[in-house]
Enzyme design. Structure first.
Site: not given
Ligand code: MRU
Length: 351
Positions: A45-46, A88, A242, A253
């Site tokens: 994720r990320g 996603r 994101d 997030k």
């Molecule tokens: O749901 P996730 O864990 O994929 O969400 C991740 C985030 O919101 C991060 O802050 C974002 O992707 C930046 S990662 C460098």
């Protein structure tokens, strides 16, 4: 140092982020459907890491394609791209990476004979591109770190939300990359990591990777951020993203918006660190960013254990949008953008 994701002869290898910090388990996926499931279930994720995984998923899918001619291979590509794109919706890096893979696919198809033996070159081109996306991402994060150092205080506590570190990227991290670079530059920082309900990326992942780097980290629950800001304990907040709309509105997030408003109220700078691949110039504002709604079970259960009465409903938007007016600056690999973002973000792409 752990590797978030890598391409191996066998397949795509990634650390299972659903098992951290209790267990450091690596999974190797040989099929694109498995990679899609790993993205959906947040084994990886990320935003940038999802992009890398999707690119590698495309390369894997084409590697195992049984297509006998160009039309069949194109149909397979479309199927693979669609499956990965449906995992996603919010992080634009996923779509950016699939698009990049499609460009390489089309270019190499136009150069190769439309018969199966010629597909080896197409496969190689895709595998090469996926590995390039990974290598570039690490270099981009390091560049972001260099640009962000001057924005970090000389000493004190910096708050972050979710995990925008090595685990969320090809390596090094966006927001945590800036913190890492600042620490290497001699700044005496410590990090407050919001635990980040409901998936606990802060408590489980940010704390884990910062502890590995010996960067002092303290976990706070999300609802403590305002208290510590008001007490004067936090010098700056920095998060990843994101998707960033062309006016600077930033999806990140769930809970990020609250942090930004609290930072504004307490006159604390609020920074976003993100690569250009996270900026979606096709969107006028954050209102157009699709927000993923995940299973309520991730809210009502913790590590499989119910923490709410059965049959009670719960909601789980996985992201929120922070209006650009709360963002002090956006740190990218090409430099630091400030308001008005509709001008400064476009200018970065023109460089
Ligand atoms: O749901 P996730 O864990 O994929 O969400 C991740 C985030 O919101 C991060 O802050 C974002 O992707 C930046 S990662 C460098």
């Amino acid at each position: 140092m752990f590797k978030t994701i890598e391409w191996t002869e066998e397949g795509v290898r990634m650390i299972d982020q659903t098992r951290l910090p209790a267990e450091e388990i690596y999974r190797t996926y040989t099929g694109y459907r498995e990679v899609a499931e790993a993205i959906r279930s947040m084994v990886i994720r990320g935003a940038p890491a999802i992009g890398v995984a999707a690119a590698m998923g495309v390369a894997l899918g084409i590697r195992h394609s049984a297509a006998k001619n160009a039309a069949e291979l194109r149909a397979d590509f479309d199927q693979i791209a669609e499956t990965l794109s449906k995992t996603r919706p919010t992080a634009v890096n996923l779509f950016w990476a699939v698009k990049r893979m499609r460009t390489v696919f089309e270019n190499s198809m136009s150069r190769r004979p439309a018969v199966a033996p010629g597909f080896d070159a197409v496969r190689k081109a895709l595998e090469g591109e996926a590995q390039r996306i990974l290598a570039e991402d690490i270099a981009i994060n390091e560049a972001m770190g260099r640009h962000g150092v001057e924005l970090m205080p000389e000493a004190g506590t910096v708050l972050t939300h979710c995990n925008a570190g090595a685990l969320a990227t090809g390596g090094y991290g966006t927001a945590l990359g800036v913190i890492r670079a600042a620490v290497v530059a001699g700044k005496k920082l410590q990090v407050f990591a919001d635990e980040t309900r409901p998936f606990l990326q802060g408590a489980r992942l940010t704390a884990w990777e910062l502890a590995q780097d010996h960067i002092p980290v303290t976990i706070i629950t999300d609802n403590m951020a305002g208290h510590f800001m008001k007490q004067g304990e936090i010098r700056a907040a920095i998060v990843g993203a994101d998707r960033i709309a062309s006016n600077g509105d930033t999806a990140n997030k769930i809970g990020t918006y609250s942090v930004a408003v609290l930072a504004h109220e307490n006159a604390i700078p609020f920074y976003v660190a993100a690569p250009l691949s996270t900026i979606d110039l096709s969107l006028a504002s954050g209102e157009q960013i699709p927000i993923e709604e995940r299973s309520p079970a991730e809210v009502t259960h913790l590590a499989g254990v119910a923490i709410a009465p059965a049959q009670v409903s719960a909601r789980h938007p996985a992201f929120d949008v922070t209006p650009h007016r709360y963002i002090t600056a956006i740190i990218t690999e090409r430099g630091v953008a400030r308001a008005p973002y509709s001008d400064s973000l476009r200018a970065l792409f023109a460089e």
